[in-house]
Design a protein around this motif. Sequence first.
Motif, PDB file in Angstrom:
ATOM      1  N   LYS A  77       0.832  -1.205   0.000  1.00 45.63           N
ATOM      2  CA  LYS A  77       0.000   0.000   0.000  1.00 45.63           C
ATOM      3  C   LYS A  77       0.865   1.253   0.000  1.00 45.63           C
ATOM      4  O   LYS A  77       0.598   2.212  -0.728  1.00 45.63           O
ATOM      5  CB  LYS A  77      -0.924   0.006   1.215  1.00 45.63           C
ATOM      6  N   SER A  78       1.919   1.241   0.817  1.00 43.18           N
ATOM      7  CA  SER A  78       2.828   2.396   0.882  1.00 43.18           C
ATOM      8  C   SER A  78       3.504   2.602  -0.468  1.00 43.18           C
ATOM      9  O   SER A  78       3.647   3.734  -0.941  1.00 43.18           O
ATOM     10  CB  SER A  78       3.896   2.183   1.949  1.00 43.18           C
ATOM     11  N   PHE A  79       3.913   1.515  -1.086  1.00 45.71           N
ATOM     12  CA  PHE A  79       4.563   1.605  -2.395  1.00 45.71           C
ATOM     13  C   PHE A  79       3.619   2.205  -3.432  1.00 45.71           C
ATOM     14  O   PHE A  79       4.010   3.061  -4.217  1.00 45.71           O
ATOM     15  CB  PHE A  79       5.038   0.213  -2.836  1.00 45.71           C
ATOM     16  N   VAL A  80       2.366   1.753  -3.424  1.00 44.93           N
ATOM     17  CA  VAL A  80       1.374   2.274  -4.373  1.00 44.93           C
ATOM     18  C   VAL A  80       1.157   3.760  -4.117  1.00 44.93           C
ATOM     19  O   VAL A  80       1.084   4.564  -5.068  1.00 44.93           O
ATOM     20  CB  VAL A  80       0.058   1.478  -4.273  1.00 44.93           C
ATOM     21  N   ASN A  81       1.072   4.173  -2.863  1.00 45.23           N
ATOM     22  CA  ASN A  81       0.888   5.594  -2.532  1.00 45.23           C
ATOM     23  C   ASN A  81       2.068   6.430  -3.013  1.00 45.23           C
ATOM     24  O   ASN A  81       1.886   7.496  -3.596  1.00 45.23           O
ATOM     25  CB  ASN A  81       0.690   5.779  -1.029  1.00 45.23           C
ATOM     26  N   ILE A  82       3.262   5.927  -2.763  1.00 40.49           N
ATOM     27  CA  ILE A  82       4.462   6.658  -3.191  1.00 40.49           C
ATOM     28  C   ILE A  82       4.503   6.729  -4.716  1.00 40.49           C
ATOM     29  O   ILE A  82       4.846   7.765  -5.297  1.00 40.49           O
ATOM     30  CB  ILE A  82       5.730   5.995  -2.621  1.00 40.49           C
ATOM     31  N   GLN A  83       4.153   5.640  -5.373  1.00 41.54           N
ATOM     32  CA  GLN A  83       4.141   5.593  -6.829  1.00 41.54           C
ATOM     33  C   GLN A  83       3.151   6.619  -7.380  1.00 41.54           C
ATOM     34  O   GLN A  83       3.458   7.335  -8.346  1.00 41.54           O
ATOM     35  CB  GLN A  83       3.783   4.180  -7.281  1.00 41.54           C
ATOM     36  N   LEU A  86       4.586  10.090  -6.977  1.00 47.26           N
ATOM     37  CA  LEU A  86       5.650  10.345  -7.960  1.00 47.26           C
ATOM     38  C   LEU A  86       5.063  10.619  -9.340  1.00 47.26           C
ATOM     39  O   LEU A  86       5.552  11.493 -10.072  1.00 47.26           O
ATOM     40  CB  LEU A  86       6.607   9.160  -8.022  1.00 47.26           C
ATOM     41  N   LYS A  87       3.987   9.910  -9.715  1.00 44.67           N
ATOM     42  CA  LYS A  87       3.355  10.145 -11.002  1.00 44.67           C
ATOM     43  C   LYS A  87       2.775  11.563 -11.064  1.00 44.67           C
ATOM     44  O   LYS A  87       2.893  12.267 -12.066  1.00 44.67           O
ATOM     45  CB  LYS A  87       2.241   9.124 -11.231  1.00 44.67           C
ATOM     46  N   LYS A  88       2.156  12.003  -9.957  1.00 47.71           N
ATOM     47  CA  LYS A  88       1.601  13.351  -9.905  1.00 47.71           C
ATOM     48  C   LYS A  88       2.701  14.394  -9.992  1.00 47.71           C
ATOM     49  O   LYS A  88       2.573  15.400 -10.701  1.00 47.71           O
ATOM     50  CB  LYS A  88       0.781  13.527  -8.615  1.00 47.71           C
ATOM     51  N   MET A  89       3.789  14.160  -9.269  1.00 49.38           N
ATOM     52  CA  MET A  89       4.910  15.112  -9.311  1.00 49.38           C
ATOM     53  C   MET A  89       5.532  15.163 -10.708  1.00 49.38           C
ATOM     54  O   MET A  89       5.873  16.237 -11.210  1.00 49.38           O
ATOM     55  CB  MET A  89       5.976  14.721  -8.281  1.00 49.38           C
ATOM     56  N   ALA A  91       3.985  14.530 -13.489  1.00 54.39           N
ATOM     57  CA  ALA A  91       3.038  15.247 -14.341  1.00 54.39           C
ATOM     58  C   ALA A  91       3.151  16.750 -14.149  1.00 54.39           C
ATOM     59  O   ALA A  91       3.055  17.534 -15.102  1.00 54.39           O
ATOM     60  CB  ALA A  91       1.618  14.765 -14.073  1.00 54.39           C
ATOM     61  N   MET A  92       3.373  17.173 -12.915  1.00 53.25           N
ATOM     62  CA  MET A  92       3.494  18.617 -12.625  1.00 53.25           C
ATOM     63  C   MET A  92       4.764  19.178 -13.254  1.00 53.25           C
ATOM     64  O   MET A  92       4.773  20.315 -13.725  1.00 53.25           O
ATOM     65  CB  MET A  92       3.498  18.861 -11.118  1.00 53.25           C
ATOM     66  N   LEU A  93       5.816  18.382 -13.281  1.00 51.36           N
ATOM     67  CA  LEU A  93       7.079  18.849 -13.861  1.00 51.36           C
ATOM     68  C   LEU A  93       6.983  18.965 -15.391  1.00 51.36           C
ATOM     69  O   LEU A  93       7.612  19.820 -15.994  1.00 51.36           O
ATOM     70  CB  LEU A  93       8.224  17.913 -13.502  1.00 51.36           C
ATOM     71  N   ASN A  94       6.197  18.104 -15.983  1.00 54.71           N
ATOM     72  CA  ASN A  94       6.080  18.114 -17.445  1.00 54.71           C
ATOM     73  C   ASN A  94       5.079  19.149 -17.965  1.00 54.71           C
ATOM     74  O   ASN A  94       4.956  19.358 -19.148  1.00 54.71           O
ATOM     75  CB  ASN A  94       5.655  16.737 -17.947  1.00 54.71           C
ATOM     76  N   VAL A  95       4.345  19.818 -17.122  1.00 60.10           N
ATOM     77  CA  VAL A  95       3.336  20.790 -17.557  1.00 60.10           C
ATOM     78  C   VAL A  95       3.970  22.050 -18.031  1.00 60.10           C
ATOM     79  O   VAL A  95       4.953  22.483 -18.158  1.00 60.10           O
ATOM     80  CB  VAL A  95       2.347  21.102 -16.430  1.00 60.10           C
TER      81      VAL A  95
END
Length: 95
Positions: A77-83, A86-89, A91-95
């Motif tokens: 669960k922790s791994f999925v949350n961290i993943q 990271l995907k959101k971060m 996405a924010m960097l690529n905007v």
Amino acid sequence: MELADKVSEMCRRIHSSVDEASDRFLAEMKRNIYNTPTLFLEIIILMFKFLKKRDDAIDERINKNEVVVNTLNEAKKSFVNIQDKLKKMYAMLNV
């Protein structure tokens, strides 16, 4: 074969072998050995103690395995949350 049947069969075999041995002892040493029901009760009690100890050990292993499985599930669960974070971060960097 049920446990009670197995215990009964074991007691029958022990009784037969003790009878044979006591007959030999009587023939060779001229002394009687008495085969009493108490012997079988002691064997059955000892067997149940052994089974209890074995069952307790199995229960302990099951409990340890449950703890490990729970820990792994929490880590997943922790791994999925961290993943996801990271995907959101990313996405924010690529905007």
